[in-house]
Enzyme design. Structure first.
Site, mmCIF file in Angstrom:
data_model
loop_
_atom_site.group_PDB
_atom_site.id
_atom_site.type_symbol
_atom_site.label_atom_id
_atom_site.label_comp_id
_atom_site.label_asym_id
_atom_site.label_seq_id
_atom_site.Cartn_x
_atom_site.Cartn_y
_atom_site.Cartn_z
ATOM 1 N N TYR A 159 38.324 41.670 15.536
ATOM 2 C CA TYR A 159 39.199 40.695 15.134
ATOM 3 C C TYR A 159 40.067 41.052 14.045
ATOM 4 O O TYR A 159 41.285 40.917 13.772
ATOM 5 C CB TYR A 159 38.587 39.258 14.636
ATOM 6 C CG TYR A 159 39.466 38.049 14.523
ATOM 7 C CD1 TYR A 159 39.999 37.267 15.578
ATOM 8 C CD2 TYR A 159 39.681 37.826 13.143
ATOM 9 C CE1 TYR A 159 40.822 36.109 15.398
ATOM 10 C CE2 TYR A 159 40.579 36.826 12.803
ATOM 11 C CZ TYR A 159 41.231 35.895 14.075
ATOM 12 O OH TYR A 159 42.053 34.752 13.422
ATOM 13 N N SER A 205 45.951 36.785 9.660
ATOM 14 C CA SER A 205 44.697 36.113 9.442
ATOM 15 C C SER A 205 44.180 36.450 7.979
ATOM 16 O O SER A 205 44.605 37.706 7.588
ATOM 17 C CB SER A 205 43.556 36.149 10.106
ATOM 18 O OG SER A 205 42.302 35.561 9.550
HETATM 19 N N1 LIG Z 1 41.839 28.375 13.046
HETATM 20 C C1 LIG Z 1 41.658 29.396 11.998
HETATM 21 O O1 LIG Z 1 41.150 29.124 11.012
HETATM 22 C C2 LIG Z 1 43.040 30.537 11.956
HETATM 23 C C3 LIG Z 1 42.726 31.229 10.807
HETATM 24 C C4 LIG Z 1 43.613 32.327 10.739
HETATM 25 C C5 LIG Z 1 44.231 32.768 11.909
HETATM 26 N N2 LIG Z 1 44.229 31.829 13.141
HETATM 27 C C6 LIG Z 1 45.026 32.365 14.197
HETATM 28 O O2 LIG Z 1 45.799 31.284 14.518
HETATM 29 C C7 LIG Z 1 46.084 31.389 15.957
HETATM 30 C C8 LIG Z 1 45.878 29.907 16.727
HETATM 31 O O3 LIG Z 1 44.599 29.753 16.261
HETATM 32 P P1 LIG Z 1 43.678 28.284 16.802
HETATM 33 O O4 LIG Z 1 42.826 27.997 15.560
HETATM 34 O O5 LIG Z 1 44.631 27.274 16.864
HETATM 35 O O6 LIG Z 1 42.798 28.570 18.161
HETATM 36 P P2 LIG Z 1 42.445 27.637 19.523
HETATM 37 O O7 LIG Z 1 41.418 28.615 19.949
HETATM 38 O O8 LIG Z 1 42.762 26.676 19.302
HETATM 39 O O9 LIG Z 1 43.767 28.279 20.245
HETATM 40 C C9 LIG Z 1 44.074 29.438 20.800
HETATM 41 C C10 LIG Z 1 44.737 29.352 22.180
HETATM 42 O O10 LIG Z 1 45.235 30.529 22.626
HETATM 43 C C11 LIG Z 1 44.952 30.447 23.942
HETATM 44 N N3 LIG Z 1 44.756 32.021 24.381
HETATM 45 C C12 LIG Z 1 43.700 32.666 24.493
HETATM 46 N N4 LIG Z 1 43.982 33.863 25.069
HETATM 47 C C13 LIG Z 1 45.447 33.770 25.590
HETATM 48 C C14 LIG Z 1 46.232 34.725 26.304
HETATM 49 N N5 LIG Z 1 45.646 35.796 26.711
HETATM 50 N N6 LIG Z 1 47.335 34.281 26.682
HETATM 51 C C15 LIG Z 1 47.883 33.141 26.247
HETATM 52 N N7 LIG Z 1 47.078 32.143 25.506
HETATM 53 C C16 LIG Z 1 46.062 32.445 25.227
HETATM 54 C C17 LIG Z 1 44.026 29.573 24.359
HETATM 55 O O11 LIG Z 1 43.870 29.100 25.559
HETATM 56 C C18 LIG Z 1 44.057 28.635 23.144
HETATM 57 O O12 LIG Z 1 44.609 27.462 23.590
HETATM 58 C C19 LIG Z 1 45.178 32.287 16.591
HETATM 59 O O13 LIG Z 1 46.026 33.655 16.620
HETATM 60 C C20 LIG Z 1 43.988 32.656 15.489
HETATM 61 O O14 LIG Z 1 43.585 33.931 15.526
HETATM 62 C C21 LIG Z 1 43.396 30.785 13.120
#
Ligand SMILES: NC(=O)c1ccc[n+]([C@@H]2O[C@H](COP(=O)([O-])OP(=O)(O)OC[C@H]3O[C@@H](n4cnc5c(N)ncnc54)[C@H](O)[C@@H]3O)[C@@H](O)[C@H]2O)c1
Length: 253
Positions: A159, A144
């Site tokens: 985080y 991230s």
């Molecule tokens: N959305 C953003 O702005 C952003 C920015 C940078 C990085 N990210 C990263 O991208 C990735 C996806 O994020 P997103 O925005 O789609 O989030 P999201 O919350 O929509 O999806 C995350 C998913 O991970 C699953 N999850 C949580 N704990 C888990 C576990 N222990 N085992 C298996 N699955 C698990 C949840 O059920 C959910 O479906 C994450 O790692 C997040 O940190 C997101």
């Protein structure tokens, strides 16, 4: 090693209806991948797998905590039994933590570290031996912009530390496995319009998150999915140990 027509990718955290993982799973399925949709929420994972099957792709939904070796082993064993060889692993399972440093607890810290960072270790350790054996693998993990800027969007210290850990793990693993045709990369997205930052973003929050973004908006799930699909593909074999920024200019590395 030529890139096989029949190949499988595991996408963790792909159950979230508005998440990056679901859109990534769809894009990869459209590009010819069979997909293992892994999520802590098994019903959500199966729902996404069913959507993929409706498009004609091969897909299975896998209920597993990506940070726990036993359920991960069971899930991957199921994929190995039912789908083509695993060539790709996309680590997207993640949780946020907006707690200020002095309010973060040891339990909260450990949970964030397990879900965001240990999961990458657990998943990769399970699939890498087969990739080395077949001399082909592509691993992409979601870090991230928070790792680079020390937070600054929504989540704070735990985080940010977990996402910075992904960068170290990515580089170290790449040193060990790249000579066997297994590339290991991280992406560092800026704010994306998903629900991870404490619920669906309102127009006001989107505008606030976009304030320092050079292109003037938050990113979309599909923009992240497109980058992941490229890094997983046959043209990306010379990219390894990289952190690829995708942040609209929020962070200039
Ligand atoms: N959305 C953003 O702005 C952003 C920015 C940078 C990085 N990210 C990263 O991208 C990735 C996806 O994020 P997103 O925005 O789609 O989030 P999201 O919350 O929509 O999806 C995350 C998913 O991970 C699953 N999850 C949580 N704990 C888990 C576990 N222990 N085992 C298996 N699955 C698990 C949840 O059920 C959910 O479906 C994450 O790692 C997040 O940190 C997101």
């Amino acid at each position: 090693m030529t890139f096989p027509d029949e190949r499988t990718v595991i996408v963790t955290g792909a159950g979230s209806p508005r998440g990056i993982g679901r859109v990534t799973a769809h894009r990869l399925a459209a590009a010819g991948w069979s997909v293992g949709v892994l999520d802590l929420d098994g019903a959500a994972a199966e729902a996404v797998a069913a959507e993929l099957r409706d498009t004609g792709a091969a897909a299975v939904g896998l209920a597993a905590d990506a940070s726990d070796p036993a359920p991960v082993d069971a899930a991957i064993t199921e994929v190995e039994r039912t789908l083509p060889p695993i060539v790709g692993l996309v680590n997207l399972a993640g949780i946020s933590s907006p707690k200020p440093f002095l309010e973060e607890t040891v339990e909260g810290w450990d949970r964030i570290m397990a879900v965001n960072l240990r999961s990458v270790f657990v998943m990769a350790q399970r699939v890498v031996p087969g990739m080395i054996e077949r001399r082909l693998g592509r691993i992409v993990s979601a870090s991230s912009v928070s790792a680079q800027r020390g937070g600054g969007t929504y989540s704070k210290s735990a985080y940010s530390a977990s996402k910075a850990g992904i960068l170290g793990l990515t580089r170290a693993l790449a040193r060990e496995v790249s000579e066997f045709g297994v590339t290991v990369n991280a992406i560092a997205p800026g704010p994306i319009d998903t629900d991870i930052m404490g619920g669906t973003l309102t127009p006001e929050r989107k505008a606030d998150l976009a304030r320092d973004v050079l292109v003037g908006r938050v990113g979309t799930q599909d923009e992240i999915a497109a980058l992941i699909a490229f890094l997983l593909g046959p043209d990306a074999g010379f990219i390894t140990a990289a952190t690829v920024d995708i942040n609209g200019g929020l962070q200039i590395s």
